[in-house]
Design a protein around this motif. Structure first.
Motif, mmCIF file in Angstrom:
data_model
loop_
_atom_site.group_PDB
_atom_site.id
_atom_site.type_symbol
_atom_site.label_atom_id
_atom_site.label_comp_id
_atom_site.label_asym_id
_atom_site.label_seq_id
_atom_site.Cartn_x
_atom_site.Cartn_y
_atom_site.Cartn_z
ATOM 1 N N ASP A 5 -6.420 6.421 -6.133
ATOM 2 C CA ASP A 5 -5.430 5.457 -5.640
ATOM 3 C C ASP A 5 -4.141 6.125 -5.180
ATOM 4 N N TRP A 20 0.834 -1.192 0.000
ATOM 5 C CA TRP A 20 0.000 0.000 0.000
ATOM 6 C C TRP A 20 0.869 1.242 0.000
ATOM 7 N N ASP A 63 -3.789 4.015 0.464
ATOM 8 C CA ASP A 63 -4.485 3.205 -0.523
ATOM 9 C C ASP A 63 -3.809 1.855 -0.664
ATOM 10 N N TYR A 64 -4.608 0.791 -0.612
ATOM 11 C CA TYR A 64 -4.100 -0.565 -0.745
ATOM 12 C C TYR A 64 -4.044 -0.951 -2.211
ATOM 13 N N HIS A 65 -2.895 -1.479 -2.627
ATOM 14 C CA HIS A 65 -2.713 -1.874 -4.020
ATOM 15 C C HIS A 65 -2.639 -3.379 -4.175
#
Length: 126
Positions: free
Chosen positions: A79, A44, A84-86
Motif C-alpha cells: 500500500d 490515494w 495506491d488507493y486508500h
C-alpha cells in the motif's frame, strides 16, 4: 438540484523536510488544507521514494480532518509503493469539518527515508 464540483487537494510527505520520528503525528499543511464541510470521496498516495527505516517496521497512518484515510500499515507494505488507493470513490463519502493531512508513525520505529504525495478528492456540502 445543483451539481457539485469535485476538488482535488495534494499534500506532500518528504522525510528530508518533515522528519519521521517514531510514534509521531506530523501535520502536512505544506500544500493543502481540507475546507470546512468537505465530503471526502476518494484518497490515494503516490510514493516517489520508498518509506524506509534503519531497522524494524514502522507503521504509517494517514488522516485528514479527523477522518482516517489509511489505518496504520507497515511502511514496506504494498500500500505504500507506487500509486495506491486508500479510499475509493465507491466508498461512502466521509464528511469532515476542516483540517490538514496528518502522517503518523507508530510501532516505536522511526523512518529514515521516503517521499509521497497524498491526494484527497472531495466535494463541498451545502
Amino acid at each position: 438540484m445543483a451539481i457539485s464540483q469535485v476538488y482535488l487537494g495534494r499534500a506532500k510527505y518528504k522525510f528530508s523536510v518533515d522528519g519521521g520520528a517514531a510514534d509521531t503525528a506530523i501535520t502536512l499543511d505544506n500544500n493543502f488544507t481540507l475546507p470546512v464541510n468537505a465530503m471526502i470521496i476518494g484518497a490515494w498516495t503516490d510514493t516517489k521514494t520508498a518509506l524506509a527505516t534503519a531497522s524494524g517496521t514502522c507503521n504509517v497512518a494517514l488522516a485528514i480532518g479527523g477522518v482516517t484515510i489509511k489505518a496504520a500499515t507497515a511502511h514496506g507494505h504494498a500500500d505504500y509503493t507506487g500509486i495506491d488507493y486508500h479510499l475509493a470513490r465507491t466508498s461512502a463519502a466521509l464528511t469532515t469539518a476542516s483540517g490538514s493531512v496528518v502522517f503518523t508513525t507508530s510501532n516505536s520505529v522511526a523512518l529514515n527515508a521516503g517521499e509521497m504525495d497524498i491526494y484527497v478528492e472531495y466535494i463541498l456540502a451545502d
